[in-house]
Motif scaffolding. Sequence first.
Motif, PDB file in Angstrom:
ATOM      1  N   HIS A  27       0.726  -1.332   0.168  1.00  0.00           N
ATOM      2  CA  HIS A  27       0.105  -0.073  -0.056  1.00  0.00           C
ATOM      3  C   HIS A  27       0.890   1.148   0.261  1.00  0.00           C
ATOM      4  O   HIS A  27       1.919   1.496   0.686  1.00  0.00           O
ATOM      5  CB  HIS A  27      -0.931   0.036   1.326  1.00  0.00           C
ATOM      6  CG  HIS A  27      -1.944  -1.089   1.352  1.00  0.00           C
ATOM      7  ND1 HIS A  27      -1.526  -2.377   2.058  1.00  0.00           N
ATOM      8  CD2 HIS A  27      -3.317  -1.472   1.041  1.00  0.00           C
ATOM      9  CE1 HIS A  27      -2.552  -3.079   1.654  1.00  0.00           C
ATOM     10  NE2 HIS A  27      -3.589  -2.590   1.371  1.00  0.00           N
ATOM     11  N   SER A  28       0.504   2.401  -0.813  1.00  0.00           N
ATOM     12  CA  SER A  28       1.009   3.715  -0.572  1.00  0.00           C
ATOM     13  C   SER A  28      -0.405   4.590  -0.829  1.00  0.00           C
ATOM     14  O   SER A  28      -1.133   4.601  -1.756  1.00  0.00           O
ATOM     15  CB  SER A  28       1.927   3.855  -1.781  1.00  0.00           C
ATOM     16  OG  SER A  28       2.993   3.134  -1.726  1.00  0.00           O
ATOM     17  N   MET A  29      -0.558   5.280   0.374  1.00  0.00           N
ATOM     18  CA  MET A  29      -1.614   6.375   0.484  1.00  0.00           C
ATOM     19  C   MET A  29      -1.403   7.230   1.553  1.00  0.00           C
ATOM     20  O   MET A  29      -0.753   7.189   2.383  1.00  0.00           O
ATOM     21  CB  MET A  29      -3.089   5.376   0.744  1.00  0.00           C
ATOM     22  CG  MET A  29      -2.897   4.607   2.216  1.00  0.00           C
ATOM     23  SD  MET A  29      -4.392   4.111   2.829  1.00  0.00           S
ATOM     24  CE  MET A  29      -4.529   2.709   1.676  1.00  0.00           C
ATOM     25  N   MET A  30      -2.025   8.434   1.103  1.00  0.00           N
ATOM     26  CA  MET A  30      -2.245   9.404   1.969  1.00  0.00           C
ATOM     27  C   MET A  30      -3.401   9.752   2.261  1.00  0.00           C
ATOM     28  O   MET A  30      -4.468   9.884   1.742  1.00  0.00           O
ATOM     29  CB  MET A  30      -1.846  10.715   0.873  1.00  0.00           C
ATOM     30  CG  MET A  30      -1.340  11.971   1.654  1.00  0.00           C
ATOM     31  SD  MET A  30       0.426  11.850   2.239  1.00  0.00           S
ATOM     32  CE  MET A  30       1.156  12.167   0.731  1.00  0.00           C
ATOM     33  N   VAL A  31      -3.558   9.961   3.823  1.00  0.00           N
ATOM     34  CA  VAL A  31      -4.922   9.857   4.719  1.00  0.00           C
ATOM     35  C   VAL A  31      -5.057  10.983   5.481  1.00  0.00           C
ATOM     36  O   VAL A  31      -4.057  11.490   6.004  1.00  0.00           O
ATOM     37  CB  VAL A  31      -5.135   8.574   5.294  1.00  0.00           C
ATOM     38  CG1 VAL A  31      -6.583   8.517   5.953  1.00  0.00           C
ATOM     39  CG2 VAL A  31      -4.876   7.244   4.714  1.00  0.00           C
ATOM     40  N   ASN A  32      -6.120  11.565   5.387  1.00  0.00           N
ATOM     41  CA  ASN A  32      -6.732  12.852   6.173  1.00  0.00           C
ATOM     42  C   ASN A  32      -7.260  12.361   7.522  1.00  0.00           C
ATOM     43  O   ASN A  32      -8.128  11.673   7.308  1.00  0.00           O
ATOM     44  CB  ASN A  32      -7.491  13.678   5.475  1.00  0.00           C
ATOM     45  CG  ASN A  32      -7.679  14.905   6.375  1.00  0.00           C
ATOM     46  OD1 ASN A  32      -7.555  14.982   7.779  1.00  0.00           O
ATOM     47  ND2 ASN A  32      -8.579  15.797   5.875  1.00  0.00           N
ATOM     48  N   VAL A  33      -6.421  12.105   8.508  1.00  0.00           N
ATOM     49  CA  VAL A  33      -6.931  11.405  10.029  1.00  0.00           C
ATOM     50  C   VAL A  33      -7.583  12.554  10.773  1.00  0.00           C
ATOM     51  O   VAL A  33      -6.730  13.265  11.360  1.00  0.00           O
ATOM     52  CB  VAL A  33      -5.976  10.594  10.493  1.00  0.00           C
ATOM     53  CG1 VAL A  33      -6.133   9.822  11.777  1.00  0.00           C
ATOM     54  CG2 VAL A  33      -5.109   9.536   9.572  1.00  0.00           C
ATOM     55  N   GLN A  34      -8.797  12.517  10.954  1.00  0.00           N
ATOM     56  CA  GLN A  34      -9.419  13.403  12.113  1.00  0.00           C
ATOM     57  C   GLN A  34      -9.592  12.721  13.404  1.00  0.00           C
ATOM     58  O   GLN A  34      -9.611  13.416  14.568  1.00  0.00           O
ATOM     59  CB  GLN A  34     -10.781  13.752  11.402  1.00  0.00           C
ATOM     60  CG  GLN A  34     -10.741  14.840   9.918  1.00  0.00           C
ATOM     61  CD  GLN A  34      -9.987  16.125  10.407  1.00  0.00           C
ATOM     62  OE1 GLN A  34     -10.544  16.866  11.446  1.00  0.00           O
ATOM     63  NE2 GLN A  34      -8.870  16.540   9.562  1.00  0.00           N
ATOM     64  N   GLY A  35      -9.618  11.370  13.420  1.00  0.00           N
ATOM     65  CA  GLY A  35      -9.662  10.775  14.692  1.00  0.00           C
ATOM     66  C   GLY A  35      -9.789   9.320  14.173  1.00  0.00           C
ATOM     67  O   GLY A  35      -9.830   8.955  13.049  1.00  0.00           O
ATOM     68  N   ILE A  36      -9.712   8.226  15.050  1.00  0.00           N
ATOM     69  CA  ILE A  36      -9.871   6.710  14.944  1.00  0.00           C
ATOM     70  C   ILE A  36     -11.004   6.620  14.068  1.00  0.00           C
ATOM     71  O   ILE A  36     -12.340   6.518  14.616  1.00  0.00           O
ATOM     72  CB  ILE A  36      -9.713   6.043  16.159  1.00  0.00           C
ATOM     73  CG1 ILE A  36      -8.383   6.369  16.846  1.00  0.00           C
ATOM     74  CG2 ILE A  36      -9.948   4.459  15.959  1.00  0.00           C
ATOM     75  CD1 ILE A  36      -8.070   5.562  18.310  1.00  0.00           C
ATOM     76  N   GLY A  37     -10.887   5.923  12.924  1.00  0.00           N
ATOM     77  CA  GLY A  37     -11.979   5.732  12.188  1.00  0.00           C
ATOM     78  C   GLY A  37     -12.474   6.658  11.197  1.00  0.00           C
ATOM     79  O   GLY A  37     -13.128   6.307  10.302  1.00  0.00           O
ATOM     80  N   GLU A  38     -11.946   7.889  11.300  1.00  0.00           N
ATOM     81  CA  GLU A  38     -12.151   9.036  10.473  1.00  0.00           C
ATOM     82  C   GLU A  38     -11.129   9.318   9.534  1.00  0.00           C
ATOM     83  O   GLU A  38     -10.428  10.088   9.794  1.00  0.00           O
ATOM     84  CB  GLU A  38     -12.615  10.123  11.485  1.00  0.00           C
ATOM     85  CG  GLU A  38     -13.580  10.126  12.450  1.00  0.00           C
ATOM     86  CD  GLU A  38     -13.971  11.414  13.311  1.00  0.00           C
ATOM     87  OE1 GLU A  38     -14.287  12.291  12.991  1.00  0.00           O
ATOM     88  OE2 GLU A  38     -13.570  11.144  14.507  1.00  0.00           O
ATOM     89  N   TYR A  39     -11.395   8.745   8.513  1.00  0.00           N
ATOM     90  CA  TYR A  39     -10.058   8.573   7.432  1.00  0.00           C
ATOM     91  C   TYR A  39     -10.756   8.891   6.114  1.00  0.00           C
ATOM     92  O   TYR A  39     -11.674   8.374   5.612  1.00  0.00           O
ATOM     93  CB  TYR A  39      -9.587   7.208   7.228  1.00  0.00           C
ATOM     94  CG  TYR A  39      -9.248   6.310   8.701  1.00  0.00           C
ATOM     95  CD1 TYR A  39      -8.425   7.250   9.719  1.00  0.00           C
ATOM     96  CD2 TYR A  39      -9.645   5.214   8.904  1.00  0.00           C
ATOM     97  CE1 TYR A  39      -8.209   6.820  10.837  1.00  0.00           C
ATOM     98  CE2 TYR A  39      -9.111   4.910  10.258  1.00  0.00           C
ATOM     99  CZ  TYR A  39      -8.213   5.366  11.198  1.00  0.00           C
ATOM    100  OH  TYR A  39      -8.186   5.026  12.438  1.00  0.00           O
ATOM    101  N   GLU A  40     -10.126  10.080   5.749  1.00  0.00           N
ATOM    102  CA  GLU A  40     -10.344  10.471   4.186  1.00  0.00           C
ATOM    103  C   GLU A  40      -9.079  10.032   3.406  1.00  0.00           C
ATOM    104  O   GLU A  40      -8.055  10.771   3.645  1.00  0.00           O
ATOM    105  CB  GLU A  40     -10.691  11.823   4.155  1.00  0.00           C
ATOM    106  CG  GLU A  40     -11.014  12.367   2.614  1.00  0.00           C
ATOM    107  CD  GLU A  40     -10.981  14.010   2.583  1.00  0.00           C
ATOM    108  OE1 GLU A  40     -11.226  14.477   1.489  1.00  0.00           O
ATOM    109  OE2 GLU A  40     -10.668  14.673   3.598  1.00  0.00           O
TER     110      GLU A  40
END
Length: 339
Positions: free
Chosen positions: A139-152
């Motif tokens: 995997h290679s990915m960029m993720v906006n993490v606002q909280g646990i389980g809150e992934y964009e």
Amino acid sequence: MRILGLETSCDETGVAIYDDEQGLLAHRLYSQVKLHADYGGVVPELASRDHVRKTIPLIKEALAEANCSKEDIDGIAFTAGPGLVGALLVGSTIGRSLAYAWGVPAVAVHHMEGHLLAPMLEDDHPEFPFLALLVSGGHSMMVNVQGIGEYEILGESVDDAAGEAFDKTAKLMGLDYPGGPLLAKLAEQGTPGRFKFPRPMTDKPGLDFSFSGLKTFAANTIHSEGDDEQTRADIAYAFQDAVIDTLGIKCRRALDQTGLKSLVIAGGVSANKQLREQLEVMMKKRNGRVYYPRPEFCTDNGAMIAYAGMQRLKAGQFESLSITAKPRWPIDTLEPLTK
């Protein structure tokens, strides 16, 4: 609360025990590298069978290390995906069965969520929200993490992941499996500037990754320039420099897009020294911080699964009696803990 974590998604068997007050109590890891080396890559059936042999002994070792018995375990977390379906089924079956036998809840953990939360195992860890760069063999990915389980998901690989490209290029250069770390070591002897490799998908907007063309460029360079030791080192340097620079460019774009000041890098490639150094320099210039797990927690491990499972069990999430294995499981479909 004490959680037993099991990781069997690919070619490493990881077992750990995590306590929400005392932290990590035990950590055991068995790598199948020697088993798969003769084949130049992971053989799924062999991986599954080796997990069958190793998981229970490692659980016993972890319990002994933590000075625990089954009565001290309050829940069991196991990797349910993504990964090799046979390998996942071993951990899922053992984890769910032990939980039933011991009378404790079980929770299915997303492998990449485990990596994403691995820096939380450190004393100096990030606070939400943050940007996560997840880079591993698959995997290679960029993720906006606002909280646990809150992934964009802001961007991801459209072909080879960064770690996969490292391993495949290393194989082209005649390096042993797994070749990524060996290529990085060879690059230390390389001459900067002798070869210039492209930075894929950086000349167009967006945050997706593509590294298969870079691997092909390396193959053509090897073919045209010869294969003496210094040339191989120079090619390794140019390849690694291109991958790291590409990742850095994408991180800057994502930070500009989100306005975030904290960057997490996790997954096997996050152990790369040059990647860490470049991202640290970048974040310092931006008055931000970069976080990553210690090297032993960059690769697959049970500690990250135990920690992620702890968070979800404390939020009241647990599995039914069915065995869960999801070889494909988008991380942005996970349930937020706030719900």
